[in-house]
Design an enzyme around this catalytic site. Sequence first.
Site, mmCIF file in Angstrom:
data_model
loop_
_atom_site.group_PDB
_atom_site.id
_atom_site.type_symbol
_atom_site.label_atom_id
_atom_site.label_comp_id
_atom_site.label_asym_id
_atom_site.label_seq_id
_atom_site.Cartn_x
_atom_site.Cartn_y
_atom_site.Cartn_z
ATOM 1 N N HIS A 77 -7.228 -1.458 7.598
ATOM 2 C CA HIS A 77 -6.281 -0.739 8.440
ATOM 3 C C HIS A 77 -6.349 0.759 8.169
ATOM 4 O O HIS A 77 -6.787 1.195 7.100
ATOM 5 C CB HIS A 77 -4.861 -1.256 8.183
ATOM 6 C CG HIS A 77 -4.739 -2.742 8.300
ATOM 7 N ND1 HIS A 77 -4.886 -3.589 7.220
ATOM 8 C CD2 HIS A 77 -4.501 -3.536 9.371
ATOM 9 C CE1 HIS A 77 -4.747 -4.844 7.635
ATOM 10 N NE2 HIS A 77 -4.510 -4.839 8.928
ATOM 11 N N GLU B 77 -1.929 -4.857 -2.333
ATOM 12 C CA GLU B 77 -1.734 -5.911 -1.341
ATOM 13 C C GLU B 77 -2.214 -7.298 -1.793
ATOM 14 O O GLU B 77 -2.494 -8.160 -0.965
ATOM 15 C CB GLU B 77 -2.398 -5.542 0.003
ATOM 16 C CG GLU B 77 -1.827 -4.288 0.649
ATOM 17 C CD GLU B 77 -0.439 -4.464 1.247
ATOM 18 O OE1 GLU B 77 0.067 -5.593 1.273
ATOM 19 O OE2 GLU B 77 0.137 -3.447 1.691
ATOM 20 N N ASP C 149 -7.493 -1.687 -0.846
ATOM 21 C CA ASP C 149 -6.642 -2.726 -0.288
ATOM 22 C C ASP C 149 -7.485 -3.994 -0.226
ATOM 23 O O ASP C 149 -8.568 -3.995 0.376
ATOM 24 C CB ASP C 149 -6.177 -2.303 1.113
ATOM 25 C CG ASP C 149 -5.129 -3.225 1.694
ATOM 26 O OD1 ASP C 149 -5.233 -4.446 1.491
ATOM 27 O OD2 ASP C 149 -4.223 -2.732 2.396
ATOM 28 N N HIS D 220 0.807 -1.224 0.000
ATOM 29 C CA HIS D 220 0.000 0.000 0.000
ATOM 30 C C HIS D 220 0.838 1.271 0.000
ATOM 31 O O HIS D 220 0.301 2.361 -0.190
ATOM 32 C CB HIS D 220 -0.962 0.007 1.191
ATOM 33 C CG HIS D 220 -2.262 0.666 0.867
ATOM 34 N ND1 HIS D 220 -3.449 0.354 1.500
ATOM 35 C CD2 HIS D 220 -2.585 1.632 -0.032
ATOM 36 C CE1 HIS D 220 -4.432 1.090 1.016
ATOM 37 N NE2 HIS D 220 -3.928 1.878 0.077
#
Length: 316
Positions: A130, A288, A243, A106
């Site tokens: 996240h 990712e 992501d 990322h």
Amino acid sequence: MTPARTVRVIGAPIDYGANRRGVDMGPSAIRYAGLAEQLRRAGVAVVDDGDVRAPRAEERDPDAETLSTGRVRFLRETREVATRLAERVEGALDAGEVPLVLGGDHSVAIGTVTGSARDASIGAVWFDAHGDFNTPETSPSGNVHGMPLAALLGIGEFADVDWANAGGRDGSGADERDAGFRAENVALVGLRDVDERERDAIADSDVTAFSMSDIDERGIAAVVEDALDVAATGTDGVHVSLDLDWLDPREAPGVGTPVRGGVTYREAHSALEAVAERGCLRSLELVEVNPILDEANETASLAAELAASALGKKIL
């Protein structure tokens, strides 16, 4: 029928920002999963611009360069790739194309957003488990893939890092009204794994954050519409950072940092379809994807599908 617009695919094959190797193969895996054909089915023309040049991690010292406090692994290499990637993204936009960046970890977002925010004011919807809001001082690991949003907004030690800071220069990312990227136009969607100090930093910022609990309570459609309002209001367009660990690991097993309790296959498509319907997409990245950890390239195939949904592919 002539496609309405052109998408320029740009690979960023790096794994500097993660402990688990393999995400540098993500761009190849997503291409192999039929990305170009998925995009054509969405009604867009596709130009593949290849990969940005990226030094191999095993050939470099991860601690060769750092900031004033805290550890940042592969900072020099991250800067090199981010600078090259920003130029590619800017070039695509100058040509009237939509840049689609394939990560890589990322940290590639630093280059994508910097390039997208040149000569324009942009917002961002950040689909992620996240927060990506750590700084070298607060990061438990020193891995840059947990820091890109903080870097782009000039938080903490990133306040004076001109190659990463796409917003203001005062450390808030919000004060300079002509800045290309401001915290008040950033929406995090689907959070479920946030470090304690990172949580405090998000709360103290102008970023809007929606957790998985918000999605559970309100539904994906309502949350994404609110996130798009945040990102699109007063801007020239919206960057979408996706992501793949945003999805539940049962849907996307091939990611480096899986967290149980993510969105479902259908919720993810609904979210990206809402992006297309809003008509505000300026740039897009998929990050990712780790083929080493994947099952029959399932996660890469899902990434290709979701890109098509973001660019207008519909069921009917």
